[in-house]
Scaffold this motif. Structure first.
Motif, PDB file in Angstrom:
ATOM      1  N   ILE A  60       1.374  64.799 129.316  1.00  0.00           N
ATOM      2  CA  ILE A  60       1.973  66.012 129.889  1.00  0.00           C
ATOM      3  C   ILE A  60       2.335  67.004 128.787  1.00  0.00           C
ATOM      4  CG2 ILE A  60       3.909  66.923 131.247  1.00  0.00           C
ATOM      5  CD1 ILE A  60       4.181  64.108 132.486  1.00  0.00           C
ATOM      6  N   PHE A  61       1.945  68.261 128.984  1.00  0.00           N
ATOM      7  CA  PHE A  61       2.441  69.374 128.180  1.00  0.00           C
ATOM      8  C   PHE A  61       3.636  69.923 128.947  1.00  0.00           C
ATOM      9  CE2 PHE A  61       2.928  73.665 126.766  1.00  0.00           C
ATOM     10  CZ  PHE A  61       2.423  73.740 125.477  1.00  0.00           C
ATOM     11  N   ALA A  62       4.839  69.659 128.453  1.00  0.00           N
ATOM     12  CA  ALA A  62       6.066  69.985 129.188  1.00  0.00           C
ATOM     13  C   ALA A  62       6.634  71.306 128.695  1.00  0.00           C
ATOM     14  CB  ALA A  62       7.093  68.870 129.006  1.00  0.00           C
ATOM     15  N   THR A  63       6.975  72.173 129.648  1.00  0.00           N
ATOM     16  CA  THR A  63       7.406  73.524 129.303  1.00  0.00           C
ATOM     17  C   THR A  63       8.718  73.873 129.990  1.00  0.00           C
ATOM     18  OG1 THR A  63       5.078  74.186 129.196  1.00  0.00           O
ATOM     19  CG2 THR A  63       6.706  75.939 129.278  1.00  0.00           C
ATOM     20  N   SER A  64       9.741  74.165 129.208  1.00  0.00           N
ATOM     21  CA  SER A  64      10.935  74.788 129.780  1.00  0.00           C
ATOM     22  C   SER A  64      10.647  76.281 129.929  1.00  0.00           C
ATOM     23  CB  SER A  64      12.157  74.551 128.898  1.00  0.00           C
ATOM     24  OG  SER A  64      11.967  75.133 127.617  1.00  0.00           O
ATOM     25  N   ILE A  65      11.434  76.964 130.738  1.00  0.00           N
ATOM     26  CA  ILE A  65      11.125  78.371 131.024  1.00  0.00           C
ATOM     27  C   ILE A  65      11.835  79.314 130.056  1.00  0.00           C
ATOM     28  CG2 ILE A  65      11.109  80.179 132.784  1.00  0.00           C
ATOM     29  CD1 ILE A  65       9.279  77.738 133.316  1.00  0.00           C
ATOM     30  N   HIS A  66      13.138  79.177 129.906  1.00  0.00           N
ATOM     31  CA  HIS A  66      13.908  80.128 129.094  1.00  0.00           C
ATOM     32  C   HIS A  66      14.565  79.495 127.867  1.00  0.00           C
ATOM     33  CE1 HIS A  66      13.404  83.110 132.233  1.00  0.00           C
ATOM     34  NE2 HIS A  66      13.905  82.281 133.126  1.00  0.00           N
ATOM     35  N   ASN A  67      15.040  78.271 128.013  1.00  0.00           N
ATOM     36  CA  ASN A  67      15.874  77.659 126.980  1.00  0.00           C
ATOM     37  C   ASN A  67      15.043  76.749 126.072  1.00  0.00           C
ATOM     38  OD1 ASN A  67      17.840  76.397 125.450  1.00  0.00           O
ATOM     39  ND2 ASN A  67      19.198  75.998 127.177  1.00  0.00           N
ATOM     40  N   PRO A  68      15.014  77.029 124.766  1.00  0.00           N
ATOM     41  CA  PRO A  68      14.211  76.197 123.853  1.00  0.00           C
ATOM     42  C   PRO A  68      14.914  74.922 123.400  1.00  0.00           C
ATOM     43  CG  PRO A  68      15.231  77.974 122.628  1.00  0.00           C
ATOM     44  CD  PRO A  68      15.630  78.176 124.073  1.00  0.00           C
ATOM     45  N   ALA A  69      16.133  74.665 123.891  1.00  0.00           N
ATOM     46  CA  ALA A  69      16.911  73.533 123.375  1.00  0.00           C
ATOM     47  C   ALA A  69      16.173  72.208 123.539  1.00  0.00           C
ATOM     48  CB  ALA A  69      18.267  73.473 124.077  1.00  0.00           C
ATOM     49  N   LEU A  70      15.502  72.029 124.675  1.00  0.00           N
ATOM     50  CA  LEU A  70      14.832  70.751 124.911  1.00  0.00           C
ATOM     51  C   LEU A  70      13.664  70.548 123.952  1.00  0.00           C
ATOM     52  CD1 LEU A  70      14.787  68.205 126.638  1.00  0.00           C
ATOM     53  CD2 LEU A  70      13.203  69.375 128.185  1.00  0.00           C
ATOM     54  N   SER A  71      12.874  71.597 123.739  1.00  0.00           N
ATOM     55  CA  SER A  71      11.745  71.454 122.815  1.00  0.00           C
ATOM     56  C   SER A  71      12.236  71.191 121.396  1.00  0.00           C
ATOM     57  CB  SER A  71      10.858  72.704 122.854  1.00  0.00           C
ATOM     58  OG  SER A  71      11.591  73.864 122.528  1.00  0.00           O
ATOM     59  N   LEU A  72      13.353  71.808 121.019  1.00  0.00           N
ATOM     60  CA  LEU A  72      13.911  71.563 119.691  1.00  0.00           C
ATOM     61  C   LEU A  72      14.414  70.123 119.562  1.00  0.00           C
ATOM     62  CD1 LEU A  72      15.906  74.899 119.182  1.00  0.00           C
ATOM     63  CD2 LEU A  72      13.739  74.240 118.109  1.00  0.00           C
ATOM     64  N   ALA A  73      14.956  69.585 120.655  1.00  0.00           N
ATOM     65  CA  ALA A  73      15.477  68.215 120.613  1.00  0.00           C
ATOM     66  C   ALA A  73      14.360  67.181 120.619  1.00  0.00           C
ATOM     67  CB  ALA A  73      16.411  67.984 121.800  1.00  0.00           C
ATOM     68  N   LEU A  74      13.301  67.439 121.391  1.00  0.00           N
ATOM     69  CA  LEU A  74      12.265  66.420 121.565  1.00  0.00           C
ATOM     70  C   LEU A  74      11.130  66.507 120.553  1.00  0.00           C
ATOM     71  CD1 LEU A  74      11.901  66.054 125.448  1.00  0.00           C
ATOM     72  CD2 LEU A  74      13.238  64.696 123.840  1.00  0.00           C
ATOM     73  N   ALA A  75      10.978  67.638 119.877  1.00  0.00           N
ATOM     74  CA  ALA A  75       9.896  67.750 118.887  1.00  0.00           C
ATOM     75  C   ALA A  75       9.997  66.676 117.803  1.00  0.00           C
ATOM     76  CB  ALA A  75       9.877  69.148 118.284  1.00  0.00           C
ATOM     77  N   LEU A 105       8.436  78.464 127.402  1.00  0.00           N
ATOM     78  CA  LEU A 105       7.601  79.591 127.807  1.00  0.00           C
ATOM     79  C   LEU A 105       8.087  80.900 127.195  1.00  0.00           C
ATOM     80  CD1 LEU A 105       5.354  80.846 129.530  1.00  0.00           C
ATOM     81  CD2 LEU A 105       6.951  80.866 131.467  1.00  0.00           C
ATOM     82  N   ALA A 106       9.391  81.119 127.160  1.00  0.00           N
ATOM     83  CA  ALA A 106       9.926  82.381 126.643  1.00  0.00           C
ATOM     84  C   ALA A 106       9.577  82.588 125.175  1.00  0.00           C
ATOM     85  CB  ALA A 106      11.441  82.423 126.834  1.00  0.00           C
ATOM     86  N   GLN A 107       9.435  81.504 124.422  1.00  0.00           N
ATOM     87  CA  GLN A 107       9.169  81.615 122.988  1.00  0.00           C
ATOM     88  C   GLN A 107       7.713  81.340 122.617  1.00  0.00           C
ATOM     89  OE1 GLN A 107      11.905  79.216 120.714  1.00  0.00           O
ATOM     90  NE2 GLN A 107      13.565  80.697 120.969  1.00  0.00           N
ATOM     91  N   SER A 108       7.002  80.626 123.479  1.00  0.00           N
ATOM     92  CA  SER A 108       5.642  80.187 123.119  1.00  0.00           C
ATOM     93  C   SER A 108       4.670  80.468 124.257  1.00  0.00           C
ATOM     94  CB  SER A 108       5.650  78.688 122.780  1.00  0.00           C
ATOM     95  OG  SER A 108       6.595  78.386 121.793  1.00  0.00           O
ATOM     96  N   ARG A 109       4.668  81.705 124.735  1.00  0.00           N
ATOM     97  CA  ARG A 109       3.841  82.059 125.890  1.00  0.00           C
ATOM     98  C   ARG A 109       2.370  81.756 125.654  1.00  0.00           C
ATOM     99  NH1 ARG A 109       0.699  86.434 127.135  1.00  0.00           N
ATOM    100  NH2 ARG A 109       0.443  86.915 129.370  1.00  0.00           N
ATOM    101  N   ASP A 110       1.838  82.165 124.521  1.00  0.00           N
ATOM    102  CA  ASP A 110       0.412  81.968 124.266  1.00  0.00           C
ATOM    103  C   ASP A 110       0.050  80.486 124.231  1.00  0.00           C
ATOM    104  OD1 ASP A 110       0.126  84.683 124.157  1.00  0.00           O
ATOM    105  OD2 ASP A 110       0.049  84.808 121.969  1.00  0.00           O
ATOM    106  N   GLU A 111       0.931  79.688 123.654  1.00  0.00           N
ATOM    107  CA  GLU A 111       0.681  78.247 123.582  1.00  0.00           C
ATOM    108  C   GLU A 111       0.654  77.635 124.989  1.00  0.00           C
ATOM    109  OE1 GLU A 111       2.460  74.317 121.238  1.00  0.00           O
ATOM    110  OE2 GLU A 111       3.723  76.087 121.531  1.00  0.00           O
TER     111      GLU A 111
END
Length: 506
Positions: A60-75, A105-111
């Motif tokens: 799964i490519f998991a995407t939060s919509i506005h808050n980058p906190a989860l991607s920062l925690a799980l990376a 999504l808010a920070q990495s739209r193209d990705e």
């Protein structure tokens, strides 16, 4: 303490379930829009379990919509996280490995768009919340008054809302000769797939000419499946104490665990444009129509919560689980759900009695601290769909309505504003002004059962015009309310459960 990651999985005790598949070879075939606590407590676990059984096929490519906190925690954790399952006094942990990548999504739209357009992507799952779809129920379509929607309609090539981004990805897949996707909503919304299809239909219709793609709407309607699904599981963000608990169980640090319950339900309409994981091997149910299961959720889960909350609150219980500890209440809830089963379709493949038993166990799970006060908020809509609808069906078929009438009576007793310990009960409902005025006109706290029923059954948005004229209905509700007033909740339920009372009601 070392952090959870692919490199430290070997430090996790063998008693904790971890991914048994080779995560380094898992292809990304699902994109999830709206990753948060619920997605990680629900469908991501089903997908992980399928890969445990079938092999590494559905990352799964998991995407939060506005808050980058989860991607920062799980990376730093390579997408790994812990699910903590609380069952009464027992807590167990499991490490989930189905998230290949986490972005915002808010920070990495193209990705995100690249992931949506990638040739190997086959399914998009979504948990956007009711507002995230931009759906206007009054017009059954896109709410064009929303600022995000207006921006995307003005500039669809640079859309940033989930619906706008999906539409842009659909166009790019078409232009690049990529196969269509299955778009699977996993939100707590009735007919969620139809809502998703409808807003995309309206959005694409408005922008396709601006995108020089006049046939895009017809292509979408012909090629893209938007199945409905029903989802159910309690999901909680982890507290600092939960993070510490996860560390103790895993022997490594997890920055983003989730907390949930043993119960989990996923009913999926079997309509896919693509291949899919064998989610049924992880407990999901694939069906032709989801609507009967939505009905069951309304008249069993929601109605059970409704009755449990109002009876429990009047009796002085603070949580649903506390209320279920009383044998009289537990017996009553069992009987109420059994009566509800009578009104459900008989041709579905689900075992309604098994569903009932799971709900009863769920209601009594002491680890779930759902309060009676919280559950009574905005409850008039549940009264209409979950209690009164099956009550009317039972009346038509000449069946006893005592258990449903008792739920109505408990709600009326709650509206008097105090419980059996003389503690205040707060009313919070869209109809609260009309309801409280009716209680006041009946005499308030000193109102008789007859006067209270007579005043409240004429609140037309709830009872309509037919039920107030039905003498059997008013007689049963008044009798149930009188019992609650005279005998208190537990005494009234003891009377209701007595063999002599059952013979009279049959």
């Amino acid at each position: 303490m070392e952090q959870l990651s692919n490199a430290t999985l070997g430090l996790v005790p063998h008693a904790v379930v971890t991914p048994s598949y080779d995560r380094s070879v898992v292809p990304t075939r699902i994109v999830h829009l709206g990753t948060g606590t619920f997605h990680r407590s629900h469908s991501a676990i089903y997908t992980d379990q399928v890969m445990q059984l079938e092999g590494p096929n559905w990352g799964i490519f998991a995407t939060s919509i506005h808050n980058p906190a989860l991607s920062l925690a799980l990376a730093p954790q390579n997408g790994l996280y812990t699910v903590l399952v609380d069952d009464n006094d027992t807590r167990r942990a499991r490490v989930i490995g189905s998230l290949n990548h986490v972005a915002c999504l808010a920070q990495s739209r193209d990705e995100v768009i690249n992931a949506l357009v990638a040739p190997q992507t086959e399914i998009v799952t979504l948990t956007l919340g009711a507002r995230g779809y931009g759906y206007d129920a009054s017009h059954d379509g896109l709410d064009v008054s929303l600022p995000d929607v207006q921006l995307d309609l003005h500039s669809p090539q640079s859309a940033r809302s989930p619906i706008g981004v999906l539409a842009w990805a659909i166009l790019q897949r078409k232009l690049n000769g990529r196969p269509p996707l299955t778009l699977l909503s996993c939100d707590h919304l009735p007919a969620n797939g139809k809502i998703l299809q409808r807003v995309l239909e309206h959005y694409i219709d408005r922008v396709q000419n601006d995108l020089n793609a006049p046939d895009l709407l017809q292509y979408f309607l012909d090629q893209y499946a938007c199945p409905c699904s029903l989802v159910d599981r309690t999901a909680l963000a982890a507290s600092p104490a939960d993070v510490s608990s996860a560390e103790a169980l895993l022997s490594v640090h997890d920055a983003a665990p989730v907390v949930t319950e043993p119960f989990s339900q996923w009913i999926i309409q079997d309509w896919f444009s693509t291949d899919r994981p064998q989610w049924e091997k992880a407990g999901a149910v694939l069906v032709t129509h989801v609507a009967p299961f939505e009905q069951a959720q309304s008249i069993m889960l929601h109605a059970g919560h409704f009755a449990l909350a109002h009876l429990g609150a009047v009796a002085g219980c603070k949580t649903l689980a506390q209320a279920m500890q009383h044998p009289e209440i537990a017996r009553y809830i069992d009987d109420l759900l059994e009566d509800a089963i009578f009104t459900l379709p008989k041709h579905t493949r689900i075992d309604w009695d098994r569903y009932k038993q799971k709900l009863l166990r769920r209601f009594g799970n002491s680890a779930q601290t759902i309060t009676t006060a919280q559950t009574t908020i905005d409850s008039s809509s549940v009264l209409v769909s979950g209690i009164l609808e099956p009550l009317k069906i039972r009346m038509v078929h000449g069946q006893s309505i005592e258990h449903h009438a008792t739920a109505v009576a408990a709600w009326m007793r709650y509206l008097t504003g105090y419980n059996e310990r003389n503690e205040e009960l707060r009313v919070s409902d869209p109809l609260q002004d009309e309801l409280l005025q009716a209680v006041l006109s009946a005499g308030g706290r000193t109102a008789s059962a007859f006067d209270l029923v007579e005043a409240l059954i004429h609140v037309r948005p709830i009872f309509g015009t037919t039920l107030p004229k039905d003498l059997e209905f008013t007689r049963r509700v008044t009798a149930a309310l009188q019992d609650i007033m005279d005998e208190r909740v537990l005494g009234a339920l003891k009377l209701l459960n007595s063999p002599n009372r059952r013979i009279q009601a049959s």
